[in-house]
Design a protein around this motif. Sequence first.
Motif, short mmCIF file in Angstrom:
data_model
loop_
_atom_site.label_atom_id
_atom_site.label_comp_id
_atom_site.label_asym_id
_atom_site.label_seq_id
_atom_site.Cartn_x
_atom_site.Cartn_y
_atom_site.Cartn_z
N ASP A 1 0.81 -1.12 0.02
CA ASP A 1 -0.11 0.21 0.01
C ASP A 1 0.83 1.31 0.05
N LEU A 2 2.15 1.27 -0.36
CA LEU A 2 3.00 2.35 -0.32
C LEU A 2 2.82 3.22 -1.44
N SER A 3 2.73 4.45 -1.49
CA SER A 3 2.77 5.14 -2.50
C SER A 3 3.99 5.08 -3.38
N ILE A 4 5.05 4.72 -2.91
CA ILE A 4 6.20 4.57 -3.77
C ILE A 4 6.64 2.92 -3.98
N ARG A 5 5.60 2.08 -4.06
CA ARG A 5 5.66 0.87 -4.21
C ARG A 5 6.59 0.49 -5.45
N GLU A 6 6.47 1.21 -6.41
CA GLU A 6 7.05 0.87 -7.80
C GLU A 6 8.34 1.56 -7.76
N ARG A 7 8.74 2.31 -6.90
CA ARG A 7 9.91 2.77 -6.79
C ARG A 7 10.88 2.52 -5.58
N PRO B 1 9.49 8.89 0.41
CA PRO B 1 8.33 8.36 0.96
C PRO B 1 7.44 9.42 1.73
N SER B 2 5.98 9.18 1.41
CA SER B 2 5.11 9.96 2.03
C SER B 2 4.87 9.82 3.65
N ALA B 3 4.28 10.83 4.36
CA ALA B 3 3.98 10.63 5.78
C ALA B 3 3.46 9.14 6.16
N ASP B 4 2.39 8.80 5.01
CA ASP B 4 1.63 7.67 5.23
C ASP B 4 2.58 6.45 5.01
N ALA C 1 4.71 5.92 8.17
CA ALA C 1 3.99 5.15 9.30
C ALA C 1 3.70 3.68 9.13
N ARG C 2 3.61 3.44 7.69
CA ARG C 2 3.37 1.79 7.35
C ARG C 2 4.60 1.28 7.58
N LEU C 3 5.68 1.96 7.34
CA LEU C 3 7.08 1.07 7.44
C LEU C 3 7.30 0.84 9.10
#
Length: 444
Positions: A185-191, A214-217, A220-222
């Motif tokens: 679910d990371l916004s940067i999963r492709e990066r 990475p974004s703030a979200d 937080a997930r990491l």
Amino acid sequence: MSKKRKPLPEQPIEVEIESLTHDGRGLAHLEGKAVFVDGALPGERVQARYTRLQRHYDEAAVVAIERPSPERVAPRCPHFGVCGGCRLQHLAAPAQVRVKQEILQEVLARIGKVTPETWLAPLSGEPWGYRRKARLGVRYVPKKGRVLVGFRERRSAFVTDLTRCDILHPAVGERIPAIAAALQDLSIRERLPQIEIAIGDGPAVLVFRVLDPPSADDLARLAALGEETGLHIYLQEGGIETIRPLPGQAIALHYSLPHHQVRIAFEPSDFTQVNLQLNRAMVDQALGLLDAQPDERVLDLFCGLGNFTLPLARQAGAVLGLEGDAGLVARARRNAEHHHLANVRFEVADLYGEGALSPWLEGRFDKALLDPPRSGALAVLEWLPRLGVQRLVYVSCYPATLARDADRLVNDLGYRLVAAGAMDMFPHTDHLEAMALFERAEGR
């Protein structure tokens, strides 16, 4: 204009496997031409299908085993044969060790034109859950709708879809699905192309290489992944100097050599041996062979963090460690200070340049230890007799360069190859490490 590749025959061939190659494939001959067969073991009769035709040799893969080797075992890993992490799970662990010793014998004789006076018993240990340093690939696959985490597939850039890995330390090997799910679910999963694993005596560090911030979200997930699994999460946005822990995730990595009362601190990006149990046995054997005395000076080349240097300082009168990486030297000095070892010195040196050891020619050294990378130690060998080195332990991660350097030491520089033996630092893989003991011939 490029040549068209010859079409592969559709019919399988039937061959007798003669031996195992250095990269873990079975070697056969058909009508006088070598055939390298993936998945085959010595003594087997197999049916194989061609995968590549070359002028001087062909490549093939097993499709059926007509007569199996008594040393064949069922691979423990369901990904074996696809994953490039290991190639020898189909060969019983004791046989793997024996084969590696045989390969070392063959390489020393063929390339080095040398035979040791004594063969050391191979060093081996627990074949599962041993790997504490590794690099895993990460890839988001739209067709699967999820992130994959694993080693690269064999002979491919694709990432293996792992559910677990039994050669990795269980702290990571048993948590691959959890790691992949956290990245999903990371916004940067492709990066996010890769994860570096670093484990010492304590918890594991995962260094996530990120190509976009990475974004703030995302952070937080990491962080939640770290809290749920006990893994310590670091990010790397550029070179190794950019590696940093997430808030609250920092940990002081270290490993111990208990027989020598040494504890070595390291950073996640530092070179350390992947197999801590084997490393301890390797250090014990190397120091036993070198047998440094309180009145002797010892030279440790390619010394890194002081894996051999610091234990040697417990035995020898004085030890000098030389290493090309300034960061490793700085941390080696800190490790020496931590142990209050005043008889050891670490210096930065280009061990591949001309005159590599000339700054130290004013001193004499009774003994030396070499632990070079795959490229070997050819540039420094000629200096050893000039420095007075009478006994030398050579630790090798690539038998071909050990053999080349043994040729130079024995056939040109007046040393005897007293002993040699394999070390199974990477069970289930074709990777072969070795140790050799050289002594200066009398009157040279």
